[in-house]
Design a protein around this motif. Sequence first.
Motif, short mmCIF file in Angstrom:
data_model
loop_
_atom_site.label_atom_id
_atom_site.label_comp_id
_atom_site.label_asym_id
_atom_site.label_seq_id
_atom_site.Cartn_x
_atom_site.Cartn_y
_atom_site.Cartn_z
N ARG A 183 0.82 -1.20 0.00
CA ARG A 183 0.00 0.00 0.00
C ARG A 183 0.86 1.26 0.00
O ARG A 183 1.97 1.28 0.54
N LEU A 202 -4.01 5.17 -0.30
CA LEU A 202 -4.85 5.72 0.76
C LEU A 202 -4.36 7.13 1.05
O LEU A 202 -3.21 7.33 1.43
N SER A 229 -10.22 1.07 4.97
CA SER A 229 -9.35 1.44 3.84
C SER A 229 -8.17 0.49 3.69
O SER A 229 -7.77 0.15 2.58
#
Length: 503
Positions: free
Chosen positions: A373, A401, A470
């Motif tokens: 991520r 994110l 998320s």
Amino acid sequence: RPGVCLVVSGPGFLHALGGMANATINCWPLIVIGGSSDRNQETMGAFQEFPQVEAGRLYNKLSVRPSSLEVIPAVIEKAVRTSIYGRPGSCYIDIPGDFVNLQVNKSSVKYVECCLPPPISMAEHSAVSKAASIIALSKQPLLIIGKGAAYSHAENNIRKLVDLCGLPFLPTPMAKGVVPDNHPNCVAAARSMALQHADVIILLGARLNWILHFGLPPRFRKDVKVIQIDICAEELGNNVRPTAILLGDINAVTKQLLEEFSKRSFKYTSDSEWWKRLRGKIKNNEERSKVLALQKSLPMNYYTVFHHIRELIPKDCILVSEGANTMDIGRTMLPNYHPRQRLDAGTFGTMGVGLGFAIAAAMVAKDQTPGKRVVCVEGDSAFGFSGMEVETICRYNLPILIIVVNNNGIYTGLDANAWKEMLRFGNPATCVPPVSLLPNSHYEEIMSAFGGKGYFVKTPEELQNALKASVTDKQTPALINVMIDPQSERKKQDFPWLTRSNL
């Protein structure tokens, strides 16, 4: 190897100048190829005519226009070599419009082989021996790890050096993770004290520029001995005359130091008075931050927000950060455990780079490390520079994110009631402070508009739920808009006379 950016002439080139400067100041290899007007129309007012080669020289290591089609391969090779040899940086290649349809005999083209990787240079043995002796005699040593160490992939040797010699270390922002921030020898939480009182400082690929207060008093001792290790000879001796100079590749020179210390059996004692003072300061600062982080009052403060972010984001994520207080406080509150996993405003202090950095990092991660991520932590003012790049993120469905820490302003803002009071005095252009932004702006709706997930949160519980959702959904881009106290600031510093950007 360098990244490559293709831009159109005139305004396209001008918009790229900021990126070229940012790359060169941050020592990142980049090649920009720009179109330009036809050569036979120069000085005639051609479409988007601009002196691009001349302008590019201020921002690049090399700025050149090939004289003919035949020499293009040689020019490209030189640009690649220049961008990665010595101190990395940006190079510009100008391609006139009339080149596009020109033809030449293939036999006349000057083909050259692509350059080899940069040669690995090593420091002189006498300099290595001298540096080791200075370190061994030091009473209050400090190792400062710069992003040059991250660039040279020196993490394994630097970790061995820290463990072998027991040295306290301080990472510069983008060197965080070369040695993990949770390593017991990391003294980032006692940064000011460590800099001010160290008697010997070892600079590993770090520059004594504004980020390190130029190495000068009162942030440093007048009699501090500096051991400077850098790949760029021109950098050696800037602002402070080093006691020892080690010119070479950071990884190679660190290995030389390791070999030297293995002969000496030196280890800085962990029960020294210097270590006791550092640990005491670390404990004091961490307790002060913890008190702020655990506050229950609403609206939340920066430390509460970063506490929950730190607890819930993946430890191996790529962390992008920009903003005023958001970036400054995030440097201390959001740890890095792996090298080359943090991007921020950098040496040039450039705002607006966050989402561009995040997109580039996510493209690389998607190709090389699927599932990793990218977490982009932005101040609300920083997000405003390039917020519409959310469309790009959603268009390519990138695993990013975005967390906007929203205090309704730059450094500080106004709450909704104070904003209404201000408007009673007249036009906001003349009555409202220019650092104040529109209160309670719903930035998360930009993400929702393009198909991502947006969250508007005001409480720790809402923040936790949004973070968990998320992080769990690795396929959908998300933006969490976190409302905090508009007057929230960083905790008081030991040196209040410093500007915020220097802390």
